[in-house]
Design a protein around this motif. Structure first.
Motif, PDB file in Angstrom:
ATOM      1  N   TYR A   1       2.811   0.933   4.230  1.00 50.01           N
ATOM      2  CA  TYR A   1       3.520   2.219   4.212  1.00 50.01           C
ATOM      3  C   TYR A   1       4.123   2.496   2.832  1.00 50.01           C
ATOM      4  O   TYR A   1       5.233   3.001   2.716  1.00 50.01           O
ATOM      5  CB  TYR A   1       4.622   2.266   5.270  1.00 50.01           C
ATOM      6  N   ALA A   2       3.388   2.143   1.793  1.00 49.43           N
ATOM      7  CA  ALA A   2       3.780   2.425   0.406  1.00 49.43           C
ATOM      8  C   ALA A   2       5.112   1.790   0.028  1.00 49.43           C
ATOM      9  O   ALA A   2       5.825   2.296  -0.840  1.00 49.43           O
ATOM     10  CB  ALA A   2       3.805   3.933   0.139  1.00 49.43           C
ATOM     11  N   GLU A   3       5.459   0.696   0.652  1.00 48.70           N
ATOM     12  CA  GLU A   3       6.636  -0.069   0.267  1.00 48.70           C
ATOM     13  C   GLU A   3       6.296  -1.554   0.335  1.00 48.70           C
ATOM     14  O   GLU A   3       5.256  -1.936   0.889  1.00 48.70           O
ATOM     15  CB  GLU A   3       7.814   0.228   1.202  1.00 48.70           C
ATOM     16  N   PHE A   4       7.151  -2.384  -0.204  1.00 45.58           N
ATOM     17  CA  PHE A   4       6.990  -3.830  -0.066  1.00 45.58           C
ATOM     18  C   PHE A   4       7.898  -4.274   1.071  1.00 45.58           C
ATOM     19  O   PHE A   4       9.109  -4.403   0.920  1.00 45.58           O
ATOM     20  CB  PHE A   4       7.306  -4.541  -1.376  1.00 45.58           C
TER      21      PHE A   4
ATOM     22  N   ASN B   1       1.405  11.637   0.148  1.00 44.58           N
ATOM     23  CA  ASN B   1       2.371  11.674   1.235  1.00 44.58           C
ATOM     24  C   ASN B   1       3.389  10.546   1.066  1.00 44.58           C
ATOM     25  O   ASN B   1       3.030   9.427   0.683  1.00 44.58           O
ATOM     26  CB  ASN B   1       1.683  11.505   2.591  1.00 44.58           C
ATOM     27  N   TYR B   2       4.646  10.859   1.393  1.00 46.50           N
ATOM     28  CA  TYR B   2       5.665   9.813   1.425  1.00 46.50           C
ATOM     29  C   TYR B   2       5.329   8.868   2.577  1.00 46.50           C
ATOM     30  O   TYR B   2       5.005   9.289   3.663  1.00 46.50           O
ATOM     31  CB  TYR B   2       7.047  10.429   1.644  1.00 46.50           C
ATOM     32  N   TYR B   3       5.405   7.579   2.328  1.00 49.58           N
ATOM     33  CA  TYR B   3       5.015   6.479   3.216  1.00 49.58           C
ATOM     34  C   TYR B   3       3.523   6.180   3.160  1.00 49.58           C
ATOM     35  O   TYR B   3       3.131   5.020   3.270  1.00 49.58           O
ATOM     36  CB  TYR B   3       5.426   6.709   4.673  1.00 49.58           C
TER      37      TYR B   3
ATOM     38  N   ASP C   1       9.486  10.568   9.157  1.00 54.19           N
ATOM     39  CA  ASP C   1       8.044  10.575   9.374  1.00 54.19           C
ATOM     40  C   ASP C   1       7.329  10.642   8.027  1.00 54.19           C
ATOM     41  O   ASP C   1       7.962  10.779   6.976  1.00 54.19           O
ATOM     42  CB  ASP C   1       7.651  11.782  10.226  1.00 54.19           C
ATOM     43  N   ILE C   2       5.999  10.535   8.074  1.00 49.51           N
ATOM     44  CA  ILE C   2       5.174  10.717   6.883  1.00 49.51           C
ATOM     45  C   ILE C   2       5.253  12.185   6.470  1.00 49.51           C
ATOM     46  O   ILE C   2       5.021  13.084   7.275  1.00 49.51           O
ATOM     47  CB  ILE C   2       3.721  10.297   7.168  1.00 49.51           C
ATOM     48  N   ILE C   3       5.586  12.429   5.193  1.00 46.94           N
ATOM     49  CA  ILE C   3       5.833  13.793   4.721  1.00 46.94           C
ATOM     50  C   ILE C   3       5.034  14.055   3.449  1.00 46.94           C
ATOM     51  O   ILE C   3       5.081  13.248   2.508  1.00 46.94           O
ATOM     52  CB  ILE C   3       7.339  14.005   4.419  1.00 46.94           C
TER      53      ILE C   3
END
Length: 883
Positions: A305-308, A653-655, A675-677
């Motif tokens: 989700y685009a994070e560690f 998209n964020y996430y 949510d995914i934005i």
């Protein structure tokens, strides 16, 4: 001083008790620290004459998290224990299960962070009748079939519903399905545990399933998704690519698995070796002078989700070392201690790495590829077992569908409302429909509220601000309690502020109960009659300060005692027990404020409690929210602004493609959204706390590799920082990997039961074809993503062809409602399974065990995209290829 005396007394008493059992020591702590609760418990235990029952009761009570001690009566817990012991006596396998396995994996009534209910007590006889005279192996499969009759998969929010609530509305996410299955297995005395991969390595998602102990071995199974055999499930292939699988064990544990953390009341154990090839990753932490760092916190982080995301945390030993069993994929290793920190990327084949920590590490922008483990091969059952199992699944679907007919549709809702002379009935219809099996409670709330407050718009406003899950499992008296209390304060502030932050009974992810009475108790019992008038006349800020002084003085913080359940203690429970973990304390603060007419919330972006100052100038509402820091009575963070500048070749998209993470307490923490934005939908100038930030961007290849970029920026107080969002383009070019003859493939259109060539359904340059498995979780995830195609110019006219397996059991009882939201779609049967056979031949592997199969091609027969199994971002990947 009082706390010091208590600790000294406890230390003195404990000296001669070193040989006491862990349970006895925990009960002794309970007696000293919570004498009132201990007295309540002792009233029950003193009546238990059976030695086995008493030992079991003491074990469960001693290891219960704070949420269970605070919110459930000892008699309720004892009633559950008696069912567990009854199953051991009455089931043929009861004597086979070792005492240690029974204590940890049958006896506990709690599974995860659900609110406890009377599931075992109510369902024991029904479940026992289903599995009598069976082997343990067959009984485990049968219990899962029973669960499938009751529940199917559907995504929902992060609050885990209780088993009976999940059954009432007939669906749940994987965490709720697995909670139900574990509860059901334990009800008939089968040792079981809910297991998690907190995040997949190859796709942006996670999953929970179940392990059951059968004749000396742990097997896995998909909850409410029965397979013909154990050690089978749609996630069998993905689980070979995982980096961590774990479960939380009730009580101290010393089994064969790696114990990641062992607390007084629970342990977290590593189960990854049950699913894939593993390595022992050794991490050495050193300081600026290359000396080993003792007791440094080491976090094993995975891109997702685009994070560690932190999979697990371990502390180094005196040599500065720690070991972690994991899969053959990449990880970020983050280490910290005493304001010193540092990190390094561990590649998939690394087995020994060193992390240097410093107060001022050199944080540079980085660009790298993050790779998951390669895919393994799962077990494939005999086809006759698969067909027999499919027939059972279809029957179970029909049983559940028959029950679901008792839910109200729109016309039935109107009929019910008119029967009770609800004049403005239209505003309630949607809430009754969305309440599913809980419609009788919601209807009763509407009837009672209309009798008391006829025509008041706030009756429906309360139903509007709570969550969908609240509509499905909240009792009518609880809702009426929130409405009646909050109406006292409706004229003292802006209506929307009142509605969302005073009337609203939903605060975080706690079980929503009727906690409004804590306001009166606080005023009368803790302030006293002489101070009530003064409190009511005070300004908002003075009222809040009085509340904070009470909380900081009276509520003891214990963040370990509730870690096992992670179920927030109810506000009533916090008030009565006077002990809480941080999040339950924050929920209690918000609840107490709202009960006293003070708007309050937990900010979703920062996780910080806030109150709204209704005395301030109403024209400046953004400045009226005040942060609460319990370590200091009240403090306010400085804020700045972030403006994103997209320099990617597409809209990220964020996430999905990027996140921003704020540095705090030795690590970076993601700014949260619901949510995914899409980037364009984020606030143009997003207000965030001032400080140091990391931006993470990523783009996932079809094989699961992620093209990652990380960089850093600072946000200053009251200033705007412009942040470039650069997501790397996928490496693979738009070129076909094969070509097929669309005229040689036939599908059976179920709308007219007519067989036609696949080519006849392709009326646009591109098409998406998916071989799906109705009512299975991966397919439902994929179906939920498909409507995105209709919002994009490149694909809004592209046909979506959804195929199911060509056998009578699959075609029967298909839930066609699942596909109604997808325009320009065809729902058809893969005639004689010729499409599946073609792709299995092209890929030289068995694909039917890893559905959905998703293909994107053009009208000329060229294929550009192929994916097996569900993963987040399939639609985004297809869109990028088309662009």
């Amino acid at each position: 001083m009082k706390k010091i005396i208590v600790l000294v007394i406890f230390a003195i008493i404990s000296l001669p008790l070193y040989c006491q059992s862990d349970a006895e020591l925990e009960l002794l702590k309970l007696k000293i620290l919570h004498p009132e609760k201990y007295s309540e418990i002792n009233k029950i235990s003193s009546k238990i004459k059976n030695t086995t029952e008493l030992k079991a009761f003491n074990f469960v009570i001693a290891n219960s998290p704070l949420s269970d001690l605070a919110d459930y009566s000892p008699n309720f817990i004892y009633s559950n224990i008696k069912i567990a012991l009854l199953s051991k006596k009455e089931m043929s396998w009861g004597k086979k299960i070792p005492e240690t396995i029974f204590n940890h994996f049958v006896l506990p009534p709690r599974v995860n962070n659900e609110n406890l209910d009377s599931f075992r007590i109510l369902m024991y006889e029904e479940l026992k009748s289903r599995v009598k005279n069976m082997s343990m192996y067959d009984a485990a499969l049968e219990v899962n079939h029973w669960c499938h009759e009751k529940v199917t998969y559907q995504g929902s929010d992060g609050r885990t519903s209780a088993p009976l609530s999940t059954i009432r509305y007939s669906f749940g996410r994987c965490g709720e399905e697995s909670t139900l299955l574990v509860a059901a297995l334990r009800t008939v005395g089968l040792a079981s545990r809910q297991v998690y991969t907190p995040r997949w390595a190859h796709t942006d998602n996670n999953h929970a399933w179940v392990e059951v102990w059968v004749d000396g071995k742990w097997y896995f199974l998909g909850a409410c998704e029965p397979s013909p055999e154990l050690d089978m499930g749609w996630f069998a292939v993905p689980s070979t690519r995982t980096m961590y699988v774990h479960t939380r064990v009730f009580g101290k544990y010393s089994g064969d698995e790696q114990v990641v953390s062992n607390y007084d009341k629970f342990a977290e154990i590593n189960l990854i070796s049950n699913y894939t090839k593993t390595k022992n990753l050794k991490v050495n932490v050193i300081d600026d002078k290359s000396k080993p760092v003792n007791n440094a916190k080491v976090e094993f982080q995975l891109y997702n989700y685009a994070e560690f995301f932190t999979l697990a945390k371990l502390n180094t030993n005196k040599k500065g070392m720690v070991n972690f069993q994991t899969g053959f994929g990449d990880l970020i290793i983050w280490a910290s201690k005493d304001n010193k920190y540092g990190f390094i990327k561990a590649d998939k084949n690394d087995s020994n790495i060193t992390v240097r920590i410093s107060k001022s590490p050199d944080l540079k922008s980085m660009e790298f590829t993050f790779s998951p483990p390669i895919e393994g091969k799962p077990h494939i059952p005999e086809s006759k077992n698969v067909e027999r199992n499919n027939q059972r699944l279809n029957y179970e679907d029909s049983v559940r569908n028959e029950y679901m007919k008792s839910f109200l549709d729109s016309s039935e809702s109107i009929e019910k409302l008119l029967r009770y002379d609800i004049k403005d009935y239209n505003k309630y219809v949607d809430y009754l429909v969305r309440s599913y099996g809980n419609w009788t409670e919601i209807l009763q709330y509407i009837i009672n509220a209309e009798k008391l407050y006829a025509g008041n718009k706030s009756i429906s406003a309360l139903l509007d601000v709570i969550s969908d899950k609240d509509l499905r499992d909240t009792k009518s008296d609880i809702l009426l309690n929130h409405l009646s209390n909050a109406l006292k304060y409706i004229d003292k502030m802006d209506y929307d502020i009142w509605k969302n932050y005073v009337l609203n009974g939903r605060i975080y992810i706690e079980n929503m109960l009727g906690w409004r009475s804590i306001g009166d108790k606080f005023l009368t019992n803790d302030l006293g009659a002489d101070k009530i008038n003064q409190f009511n006349q005070n300004s908002t800020s003075k009222k809040v300060n009085t509340i904070l002084q009470f909380i900081t003085k009276e509520i003891k913080i214990d963040n370990i005692g509730n870690m096992h359940s992670r179920a927030p203690i109810t506000p009533e429970g916090v008030y009565n027990l006077r002990i809480s973990d941080n999040i339950s304390r924050d929920i209690f603060f918000v609840a107490l404020c709202r009960a006293l007419g003070i708007p309050a919330r937990i900010d979703t972006k920062t996780g910080i409690s806030q109150y709204y100052n209704i005395d301030s100038d109403k024209k400046n509402q953004n400045n009226q929210w005040n942060d609460i820091r319990f370590e200091k009575i009240e403090s306010k963070l400085d804020y700045g602004f972030v403006t994103f500048n997209n320099i990617s070749s597409f809209e990220p998209n964020y996430y999905s493609n990027f996140t921003i993470r704020r540095f705090e307490n030795g690590g970076f923490h993601t700014i949260e959204f619901d949510d995914i934005i899409p980037l364009s939908k984020l606030p143009r100038k997003m207000e965030v706390p001032a400080g140091k930030y990391m931006i993470v961007t990523g783009n996932r290849e079809q094989n699961g590799d992620v093209l990652v970029n990380i960089s850093y920026f600072d946000v200053d107080k009251s200033k705007e920082t412009i942040v470039d969002v650069k997501v790397r383009d996928l490496l693979n070019e738009k070129k076909s990997w094969t070509k097929i003859d669309l005229n040689n493939l036939s599908i059976l259109d179920i709308r007219n039961n007519k067989r036609e060539k696949l080519a006849n359904f392709i009326n646009n340059e591109y098409y998406i074809l998916a071989i799906v498995e109705p009512d299975k979780e991966p397919t439902k995830h994929f179906i939920a993503d498909l409507p995105t195609l209709q919002t994009k110019d490149q694909t809004k006219n592209s046909p979506v062809i959804l195929l199911v397996n060509d056998n009578s059991s699959t075609q029967k009882n298909l839930n066609k409602d699942l596909y109604q939201n997808i325009t320009n779609s065809v729902f058809a049967v893969d005639y004689e399974n010729n499409v599946m056979q073609l792709f299995e031949k092209l890929k030289d592997e068995k694909l039917s065990i890893n559905l959905p199969i998703v293909i994107m091609g053009n009208k000329d027969g060229e294929l550009f995209y192929f994916n097996k199994g569900y993963k987040i971002g399939i639609i985004d990947e297809i869109l990028q290829l088309i662009k």
